[in-house]
Design an enzyme around this catalytic site. Structure first.
Site, mmCIF file in Angstrom:
data_model
loop_
_atom_site.group_PDB
_atom_site.id
_atom_site.type_symbol
_atom_site.label_atom_id
_atom_site.label_comp_id
_atom_site.label_asym_id
_atom_site.label_seq_id
_atom_site.Cartn_x
_atom_site.Cartn_y
_atom_site.Cartn_z
ATOM 1 N N CYS A 32 5.542 9.461 -16.785
ATOM 2 C CA CYS A 32 5.404 8.137 -17.575
ATOM 3 C C CYS A 32 6.403 7.312 -16.689
ATOM 4 O O CYS A 32 7.467 7.525 -16.717
ATOM 5 C CB CYS A 32 5.673 8.059 -18.811
ATOM 6 S SG CYS A 32 5.968 6.590 -19.742
ATOM 7 N N ASP A 39 3.558 13.216 -18.905
ATOM 8 C CA ASP A 39 2.038 13.144 -19.587
ATOM 9 C C ASP A 39 1.210 14.157 -19.276
ATOM 10 O O ASP A 39 1.090 14.414 -18.040
ATOM 11 C CB ASP A 39 1.376 11.507 -19.546
ATOM 12 C CG ASP A 39 2.612 10.345 -19.872
ATOM 13 O OD1 ASP A 39 2.938 10.662 -21.085
ATOM 14 O OD2 ASP A 39 2.423 9.524 -19.123
ATOM 15 N N GLU A 55 -15.232 19.557 -2.368
ATOM 16 C CA GLU A 55 -14.557 21.013 -2.362
ATOM 17 C C GLU A 55 -13.631 21.080 -3.503
ATOM 18 O O GLU A 55 -12.733 20.543 -3.428
ATOM 19 C CB GLU A 55 -14.137 21.410 -1.258
ATOM 20 C CG GLU A 55 -13.932 22.572 -0.766
ATOM 21 C CD GLU A 55 -12.734 23.294 -1.062
ATOM 22 O OE1 GLU A 55 -12.667 24.454 -1.518
ATOM 23 O OE2 GLU A 55 -11.611 22.468 -1.031
ATOM 24 N N LEU A 56 -13.776 22.157 -4.470
ATOM 25 C CA LEU A 56 -12.947 22.425 -5.774
ATOM 26 C C LEU A 56 -11.655 22.627 -5.492
ATOM 27 O O LEU A 56 -10.667 22.196 -6.230
ATOM 28 C CB LEU A 56 -13.669 23.236 -6.619
ATOM 29 C CG LEU A 56 -15.053 22.711 -7.063
ATOM 30 C CD1 LEU A 56 -15.688 23.713 -8.227
ATOM 31 C CD2 LEU A 56 -14.938 21.523 -7.756
ATOM 32 N N HIS A 73 -1.834 5.636 -17.382
ATOM 33 C CA HIS A 73 -2.973 6.263 -17.627
ATOM 34 C C HIS A 73 -4.201 5.436 -17.151
ATOM 35 O O HIS A 73 -4.902 6.127 -16.504
ATOM 36 C CB HIS A 73 -3.198 6.562 -19.417
ATOM 37 C CG HIS A 73 -2.030 6.687 -20.180
ATOM 38 N ND1 HIS A 73 -1.107 7.641 -19.748
ATOM 39 C CD2 HIS A 73 -1.743 6.316 -21.318
ATOM 40 C CE1 HIS A 73 -0.226 7.950 -20.701
ATOM 41 N NE2 HIS A 73 -0.438 7.205 -21.706
ATOM 42 N N GLU A 74 -4.045 4.287 -17.274
ATOM 43 C CA GLU A 74 -5.221 3.347 -16.695
ATOM 44 C C GLU A 74 -5.180 3.093 -15.219
ATOM 45 O O GLU A 74 -6.228 3.556 -14.604
ATOM 46 C CB GLU A 74 -5.095 2.022 -17.127
ATOM 47 C CG GLU A 74 -5.076 1.745 -18.592
ATOM 48 C CD GLU A 74 -3.761 1.995 -19.548
ATOM 49 O OE1 GLU A 74 -3.592 2.006 -20.668
ATOM 50 O OE2 GLU A 74 -2.826 2.440 -18.982
#
Length: 128
Positions: A32, A39, A55-56, A73-74
């Protein structure tokens, strides 16, 4: 395999087919900017591939880079979507960022983007 930053892509060998990929990562954290406390998030990404797939392992490492990043957050949801679009170039993508409850407030950030029309608020609200 193409690499930009931490994200890597692989060739979509089924590009002539219509299908979606859904990735859920329940261990996303960031700091935060106001309190510098962590967060905790669950991020869900659904996309229709075009020529490339994410690619994971690289995607997980990309998400882990936020662990020590001060970000709202946004901003986080939008930055992840825009990086994904830049690198993977999907036909469309939906990002849903669920924030663990803080101060009794439940927060979810959603964005839907389509290659042909850009952002679509109605699809973002509906969740695709």
């Amino acid at each position: 395999m193409k690499k930009i930053g931490l994200l890597k892509t692989i060739e979509n060998k089924n590009k002539e087919k219509k299908y979606v990929c859904e990735h859920i990562f329940p261990e996303l954290t960031a700091l935060c900017p106001t309190t510098t406390l962590p967060d905790f998030y669950t991020i869900r990404i659904v996309y229709e591939p075009h020529k490339k797939l994410v690619e994971l392992k690289s995607f997980k490492l990309y998400l882990l880079k936020y662990r020590n990043t001060k970000i709202y957050h946004e901003e986080l949801a939008n930055e992840i979507l825009e990086d994904f679009v830049k690198i993977v170039n999907p036909n469309w993508i939906f990002v849903e960022l669920k924030v663990n409850i803080r101060g009794g407030i439940s927060t979810t950030i959603k964005r839907f983007w389509n290659k042909n029309v850009g952002d679509d608020i109605e699809k973002a609200i509906k969740g695709i």
